[in-house]
Design a protein around this motif. Structure first.
Motif, short mmCIF file in Angstrom:
data_model
loop_
_atom_site.label_atom_id
_atom_site.label_comp_id
_atom_site.label_asym_id
_atom_site.label_seq_id
_atom_site.Cartn_x
_atom_site.Cartn_y
_atom_site.Cartn_z
N TYR A 29 46.99 30.22 41.28
CA TYR A 29 48.57 30.20 41.31
C TYR A 29 49.46 31.64 41.19
CZ TYR A 29 48.27 25.32 40.33
OH TYR A 29 48.08 23.75 40.68
N ALA A 30 48.66 32.65 40.87
CA ALA A 30 49.52 34.02 40.49
C ALA A 30 48.48 35.24 40.96
CB ALA A 30 49.81 33.96 39.12
N LEU A 31 49.49 36.14 41.58
CA LEU A 31 48.67 37.52 41.94
C LEU A 31 49.73 38.59 41.63
CD1 LEU A 31 47.11 36.72 45.23
CD2 LEU A 31 45.84 36.87 43.23
N ALA A 32 49.22 39.84 41.19
CA ALA A 32 50.08 40.90 40.95
C ALA A 32 49.10 42.19 41.16
CB ALA A 32 50.67 40.92 39.47
N ILE A 33 49.81 43.05 41.91
CA ILE A 33 49.05 44.37 42.21
C ILE A 33 49.91 45.50 41.93
CG2 ILE A 33 49.86 44.61 44.48
CD1 ILE A 33 47.05 45.47 45.34
N ASN A 34 49.30 46.83 41.51
CA ASN A 34 50.14 47.97 41.20
C ASN A 34 50.41 48.79 42.46
OD1 ASN A 34 47.53 48.93 41.85
ND2 ASN A 34 47.77 50.48 40.50
N ASP A 35 51.39 49.67 42.40
CA ASP A 35 52.02 50.23 43.63
C ASP A 35 50.92 50.93 44.36
OD1 ASP A 35 54.33 49.58 42.38
OD2 ASP A 35 55.17 51.29 41.82
N ALA A 36 49.94 51.69 43.71
CA ALA A 36 48.90 52.20 44.37
C ALA A 36 47.76 51.34 44.92
CB ALA A 36 48.33 53.27 43.43
N GLY A 37 47.76 50.06 44.49
CA GLY A 37 46.78 49.28 45.22
C GLY A 37 45.41 49.56 44.72
N THR A 38 45.44 49.77 43.45
CA THR A 38 44.02 50.13 42.69
C THR A 38 43.72 49.00 41.73
OG1 THR A 38 45.39 51.50 40.93
CG2 THR A 38 44.30 52.71 43.06
N VAL A 39 44.67 48.37 41.27
CA VAL A 39 44.64 47.38 40.19
C VAL A 39 45.15 46.02 40.81
CG1 VAL A 39 44.66 46.46 37.90
CG2 VAL A 39 44.26 49.01 38.44
N LEU A 40 44.39 44.65 40.78
CA LEU A 40 44.79 43.51 41.19
C LEU A 40 44.47 42.55 39.98
CD1 LEU A 40 45.81 41.33 43.15
CD2 LEU A 40 43.36 41.07 43.90
N VAL A 41 45.35 41.61 39.54
CA VAL A 41 45.12 40.50 38.68
C VAL A 41 45.60 39.19 39.37
CG1 VAL A 41 45.78 42.02 36.59
CG2 VAL A 41 47.59 41.00 37.84
N SER A 42 44.83 38.26 38.72
CA SER A 42 44.87 36.92 39.50
C SER A 42 44.76 35.83 38.20
CB SER A 42 44.06 36.67 40.50
OG SER A 42 42.41 36.56 39.96
N GLY A 43 45.37 35.07 38.36
CA GLY A 43 45.39 33.68 37.45
C GLY A 43 45.47 32.40 38.10
N GLY A 44 44.88 31.49 37.19
CA GLY A 44 45.26 30.09 37.82
C GLY A 44 44.73 28.97 36.99
N THR A 45 44.18 28.17 37.46
CA THR A 45 43.72 26.67 36.35
C THR A 45 42.70 27.10 35.68
OG1 THR A 45 42.41 25.93 38.23
CG2 THR A 45 44.79 25.04 38.05
N GLU A 46 42.05 28.25 35.78
CA GLU A 46 40.78 28.64 34.89
C GLU A 46 41.22 29.21 33.35
OE1 GLU A 46 37.24 30.50 36.91
OE2 GLU A 46 38.81 30.97 38.40
N LYS A 47 42.60 29.33 33.32
CA LYS A 47 43.29 29.70 32.03
C LYS A 47 43.01 31.14 31.69
CE LYS A 47 42.53 24.92 30.37
NZ LYS A 47 42.09 23.90 29.34
N VAL A 48 42.44 31.86 32.52
CA VAL A 48 42.21 33.30 32.23
C VAL A 48 42.77 34.41 33.37
CG1 VAL A 48 40.00 32.74 31.22
CG2 VAL A 48 40.15 33.41 33.43
N ILE A 49 42.79 35.26 32.84
CA ILE A 49 43.39 36.45 33.79
C ILE A 49 42.22 37.40 34.34
CG2 ILE A 49 44.74 38.54 34.51
CD1 ILE A 49 46.64 37.32 32.01
N ARG A 50 41.96 37.42 35.51
CA ARG A 50 41.13 38.42 36.15
C ARG A 50 41.52 39.46 36.69
NH1 ARG A 50 35.98 35.34 36.82
NH2 ARG A 50 36.19 33.00 36.47
N VAL A 51 40.52 40.41 36.42
CA VAL A 51 41.23 41.73 36.97
C VAL A 51 40.16 42.34 37.99
CG1 VAL A 51 41.73 44.28 36.09
CG2 VAL A 51 41.92 42.28 34.72
N TRP A 52 40.74 42.86 39.03
CA TRP A 52 39.71 43.26 40.49
C TRP A 52 40.19 44.66 40.66
CZ3 TRP A 52 36.95 39.06 42.00
CH2 TRP A 52 37.34 37.83 41.55
N ASP A 53 39.32 45.30 41.40
CA ASP A 53 39.68 46.70 42.18
C ASP A 53 39.73 45.97 43.67
OD1 ASP A 53 39.32 49.01 43.80
OD2 ASP A 53 37.73 49.79 42.57
#
Length: 769
Positions: free
Chosen positions: A227-251
């Motif tokens: 349901y949700a995504l966010a990324i920093n200005d440099a494009g080095t960190v991405l976070v995602s969230g949804g129905t799993e109730k957790v926040i996943r952090v990606w490169d």
């Protein structure tokens, strides 16, 4: 999330492929307003505007009506500068990338890239997702874009590689893949022609295969909807969230998982990242807001300010405070350090998304078609003065405070500015004549529409929908030749073959000038001709001189008809003129939008007046082209009605026929009466001849056919008129002992009087003088 039937093609299904559908969408909005809820809003910062763009700040909004709009906003004004129309379902999110590009995502499972400051030009359509695409995130300082949706998928895109203009497909913005042997030339960034069969190109991430197009990198790991995504200005960190109730952090550069943050007890609905990618703010359906330190991999603070799900967040670059909204209709302002919180405003509907304009104004998107702007800077000053409450850490404490009557009073009772929309249609009913539609919109206005020309017939104002529907009831039976939905807030009419050609009407009932009583019009065919009138006109203009001298709408037997598309089509037997009957003329000022599926791509949407005549079977369904250009319709079932015709019980009238009769469903009882009179006239003439009497002349009687192979046409010729005039004999037709009105059709009699599955039984008798 609003779900509709899938438009995908089940390639592995053993069932025959269903023919492509054509849909037209219309409303009485002038096009400068949204006509359904606004799902997303983004402010285009003046610092990233193209130097060629003049004016103040710009807003981009995406709506449930399937369109995006660009607004130029001033201190007390907002002007719609462009409408972006190509999506065929709800627009769920929009982001600005670079100086002059926006990307949108939709419930139609696509992403679309647009030239932000054009008149609405779609640059490219991406069809990577398998389900609704709900969220986007774009890095300010790189070309990285992330997309996520209900298909448990997150894709990472390199926009510079994905948007390389390569072929005609890149120009029309409707075809996926297909780079036609063109790819990026390494470091130069130019475009080089290569061998299509073998060439591939690797970008910073993702690959370009010239035979299949650009492929994004999947961020694998989600097991449920995103349901949700966010990324920093440099494009080095991405976070995602949804129905799993957790926040996943990606490169996002590699698509690899970095960590998983636990703490929320329900769906994660919205996320924010600071410019460095160290701090993250999340909003959840557990009604809490959480501040996370990704370096420490833990939750720093939890804020319980809402009494229901948190669906939207907005924060300035400093990350000193956050604006939040959600299902409880409230928008709060919370200081992240002191935990001081104040109720900024209360909306009439759920808050779907928030957007800050220079930390001075806050734009709030809701399921309403209007967009509200609230003061933000003055609210911050109020917060600093201490007129607030301290946000708790547990959600039940906030809910208990609300129940105890200690709920705060909003700082602002009314928005500072409103961009008005057109109220969306919430309720509808198709009338029995299958030509008119009754609707009720979000503010209670009831209107009567004519479906065959997409226009309002009567505006009844705020009246009871149910009472008006009963008042407009008419005892008439017409086959259902279309289906309707209002999920886009406007009226969507769906036409499928052969069902859409199942209803006919006499031309005289539509006040067609010069039409005979026998002329019938097919409602589906005539509606398509009116809908595609601009396309037909453009096609004629582009035709060769030989074709231009003829008539593209020639009837059966003409050269055009002989070169029809075939596939079992049958001639409709009518004469075709290039004009459109008034009952089927759509307005050019408010043209309908056409939605259909291309044979080599996914669904597309355009205004009817934007078709240029070059569209063919690849863009439009073949059966639609065959119907409007060649006058050919597919075989139709149940076009005729079989019935018995017998003398009424107790009468001395002779039996006129021993078998079943067959006639078109729309045949009126008056024609049956004429048939009976004609038969009686023939019998009278035969008797006069046998008795040596005089013979009536000029009586060529055309009767109803006694089998289904007849042409179905009846005629009230001179024979019946002479007989009625000389004998003054009058008859009436009955069914179930009920006298039938002469204007009633056979289909109506069967549906409302006979009410049995067996063949219809009609009776006739004389009317005493």
């Amino acid at each position: 999330m609003h779900r509709v039937a899938s438009t995908g093609n089940a390639a592995n299904s053993s069932r025959p492929r269903k023919e492509r559908r054509i849909t037209y969408v219309f409303s009485d909005s002038n096009g400068s307003k949204h006509c359904s809820g606004i799902n997303c809003v983004k402010v285009s910062a003046s610092s990233v505007l193209d130097s060629s763009v003049q004016g103040g700040d710009y807003l981009f909004t995406g709506s449930r009506d399937g369109t995006l709009k660009r607004w130029e906003v001033g201190s007390d004004s907002a002007t719609c500068c462009a409408t972006f129309e190509s999506h065929v379902d709800w627009v769920n999110d929009v982001v600005q990338t670079g100086n002059d590009m926006i990307v949108s995502c939709s419930s139609d499972t696509t992403l679309k890239a647009w030239k932000a400051f054009s008149s609405g030009e779609c640059v490219r359509t991406f069809r990577q997702h398998s389900d609704y695409v709900t969220s986007l995130a774009a890095a300010k300082d790189s070309n990285i874009l992330a997309s996520g949706g209900l298909g448990c998928e997150v894709f990472l895109w390199d926009l510079e590689a994905a948007l390389i203009p390569v072929s005609r497909a890149a120009n029309d913005g409707t075809v996926e893949g297909g780079y036609e042997g063109i790819h990026s030339s390494g470091g130069s960034g130019g475009i080089v022609l290569t061998d299509r069969a073998t060439s591939t190109n690797s970008s910073s991430f993702g690959t370009i295969n010239t035979s299949q197009g650009y492929s994004p990198v999947p961020a694998k790991g989600h097991k449920e909807s995103v349901y949700a995504l966010a990324i920093n200005d440099a494009g080095t960190v991405l976070v995602s969230g949804g129905t799993e109730k957790v926040i996943r952090v990606w490169d996002p550069r590699s698509g690899t998982k970095q960590m998983k943050l636990k703490g929320h007890t329900d769906n994660v609905r919205t996320l924010l990242l600071d410019s460095s990618g160290r701090l993250c703010i999340s909003g959840s359906s557990d009604s809490t807001i959480r501040l996370w330190d990704l370096g420490q991999q833990r939750c720093v603070h939890s804020y319980a300010v809402h009494t229901d799900s948190v669906w939207a967040l907005a924060s300035p670059p400093s990350f000193s405070h956050v604006y939040s909204g959600g299902r409880d209709l409230s928008v709060y302002l919370t200081d992240l350090s002191s935990r001081e919180s104040t109720l900024l405003c209360t909306e009439q509907q759920h808050v779907l998304q928030l957007a800050l304009q220079d930390d001075e104004w806050l734009w709030v998107a809701t399921p309403d078609s209007s967009l509200h702007r609230w003061p933000a800077r003055s609210s911050l000053k109020t917060l600093q003065k201490g007129s607030s409450f301290v946000a708790g850490s547990l959600p039940y404490a906030r809910a208990r405070a609300s129940l105890d009557g200690s709920a705060p009073v909003p700082l602002h009772a009314e928005p500072a500015f409103v961009i008005p929309g057109t109220p969306g249609i919430l309720q509808h009913a198709v009338l029995n004549d299958r030509r008119h539609l009754l609707t009720k919109d979000a503010v209670g206005i009831v209107k009567l529409w004519e479906i065959t020309r997409g226009a309002v017939v009567t505006d009844f104002g705020k009246v009871s929908f149910e009472e008006k529907e009963k008042e407009l009831f008419e005892m008439v039976s017409v086959p259902a030749w279309f289906t309707i939905d209002t999920r886009l807030g406007s009226i969507s009419v769906h036409l499928d073959t052969p069902q859409c050609f199942g209803a006919e009407i006499y031309a005289v009932d539509l006040q067609v000038t010069g039409a005979s009583e026998e002329t019938k019009l097919n409602l589906g065919q005539q509606t398509l001709r009116g809908l595609l009138a601009h396309w037909i006109a453009c096609r004629k203009q582009k035709a060769s001189p030989q074709e231009a001298d003829g008539d593209l709408l020639a009837g059966a037997g003409s050269g055009t008809a002989e070169h029809g598309l075939g596939r079992g089509a049958v001639d409709d037997g009518a004469s075709h003129s290039p004009g459109v009957f008034p009952a089927f003329e759509f307005e050019n000022e408010l043209p309908p939008s056409i939605i259909t599926e291309g044979s080599q791509g996914g669904p597309w949407r355009k205004k009817a007046t934007e078709l240029d005549g070059t569209e063919d079977e690849k863009e439009l369904p073949w059966w639609c082209i065959d119907a409007v250009l060649n006058g050919k319709l597919p075989p139709r079932e149940h076009a005729k009605c079989s019935f018995f015709l017998q003398p009424y019980e107790g009468t001395s009238l002779q039996v006129l026929t021993q078998g079943k009769l067959s006639a078109p469903r729309i045949l009126r009882i008056q024609k049956v009466m004429n048939y009976v009179l004609d038969k009686l006239a023939v019998d009278k003439l035969d008797k006069s001849v046998d008795d040596g009497g005089s013979v009536l002349t000029s009586t060529s009687v055309h009767m109803l056919s006694q089998n289904s192979s007849g042409n179905g046409h009846t005629s009230s010729k001179s024979g019946s008129r002479v007989w009625q005039h000389q004998s003054k004999l009058q008859i009436e037709i009955l069914c179930n002992h009920q006298v039938l009105p002469p204007v009633m059709s056979l289909a109506t009699v069967r549906a409302y009087v006979w009410k049995k599955p067996e063949d219809l039984c009609l009776q006739y008798r004389t009317i005493p003088e």
